[in-house]
Enzyme design. Structure first.
Site, mmCIF file in Angstrom:
data_model
loop_
_atom_site.group_PDB
_atom_site.id
_atom_site.type_symbol
_atom_site.label_atom_id
_atom_site.label_comp_id
_atom_site.label_asym_id
_atom_site.label_seq_id
_atom_site.Cartn_x
_atom_site.Cartn_y
_atom_site.Cartn_z
ATOM 1 N N GLN A 68 0.869 -1.178 0.000
ATOM 2 C CA GLN A 68 0.000 0.000 0.000
ATOM 3 C C GLN A 68 0.904 1.225 0.000
ATOM 4 O OE1 GLN A 68 -2.423 0.672 3.495
ATOM 5 N NE2 GLN A 68 -3.938 1.846 2.336
ATOM 6 N N CYS A 85 6.701 -0.544 -8.123
ATOM 7 C CA CYS A 85 6.556 0.088 -9.439
ATOM 8 C C CYS A 85 7.216 1.461 -9.385
ATOM 9 C CB CYS A 85 5.096 0.200 -9.842
ATOM 10 S SG CYS A 85 3.910 0.253 -8.479
ATOM 11 N N GLU A 147 2.925 5.910 -19.150
ATOM 12 C CA GLU A 147 4.138 5.102 -19.094
ATOM 13 C C GLU A 147 4.139 3.980 -20.120
ATOM 14 O OE1 GLU A 147 5.061 5.288 -14.310
ATOM 15 O OE2 GLU A 147 3.979 3.539 -15.075
#
Length: 225
Positions: A68, A85, A147
């Site tokens: 999270q 990420c 992206e």
């Protein structure tokens, strides 16, 4: 008009100065811009696109590690997402395209930065490259993502030392547990994680012992457009 960052977390503002790799729609580098510049919707709306990566780390029980995102994060705070990420940076070691070495190096770096996973527990050769996705996703009126995202799967039993400025919480989940999270509308999920799960993840998950058969290294999948 660019936003004033004075109201944001000091460390997260510092990270906004990192230089991302700007690419065209075919993932050819065409320049470099700051993380801040790359994530402003006013620039994304004009087509600014950068290179990224997403790591899905599974343990020996085939559970997936989720995180999270911290409340301090400027983009997509408090949302649940895949293991890690982020972005390869415009540096010699992270620009290397051969065997996706630059993106692998960035993945290893950020796993340590965000989750405290030591590089020796996640060797570069153990990152299995599956494919690339191209997506756009607004975070709020100001910030967003646009992206070309390199997707890696790695299987490892790791020790965690979570950086609270990056990660608010984490959990290991089975496929059924992740599906239950998706069905719970009170749990916020990042848009790229949703796209990858809806398109690919559960198929990959059921083929962790044969990832070679799941690879699509030449395609850039355009998702969510």
């Amino acid at each position: 008009m660019a936003p004033d960052l004075k109201d944001y977390d000091e460390e997260q503002v510092r990270l906004m100065e990192e230089m991302c790799i700007v690419v065209d729609k075919d993932d050819n580098q065409i320049g470099a811009e700051s993380k801040k510049t790359c994530h402003l919707m006013e620039n994304i709306d004009k087509g600014l696109l950068h290179r990224a990566f997403s790591v899905f780390l599974f343990d020996s029980q085939n559970r997936l590690l989720l995180q999270q995102r911290a409340t301090e994060k400027i983009t997509f705070p408090d949302m649940w997402t895949n293991t890690c990420c982020s972005h390869p940076l415009n540096t010699p070691s992270e620009l290397v395209l051969k065997d996706q070495l630059g993106a692998r190096t960035a993945s290893q770096r950020k796993l340590e930065h965000e989750l405290g996973i030591k590089p020796e527990q996640v060797p570069l050769d153990d990152f299995k490259f599956l494919t690339r996705i191209h997506y756009v996703a607004p975070s709020n009126g100001t910030w967003g993502e646009h992206e070309i995202d390199y997707i890696f799967i790695i299987r490892a039993d790791v020790d965690l030392d979570v950086n609270p400025n990056e990660v608010r919480d984490y959990k290991w989940v089975t496929p059924d547990e992740l599906r239950a999270m998706f069905n719970d509308t009170s749990i916020p999920m990042t848009p790229w994680f949703k796209l990858i799960c809806e398109t690919f993840l559960f198929k990959w998950w059921s083929n962790l012992d044969d990832l070679e058969s799941q690879k699509d290294v030449d395609t850039i999948h355009r998702l969510g457009f």
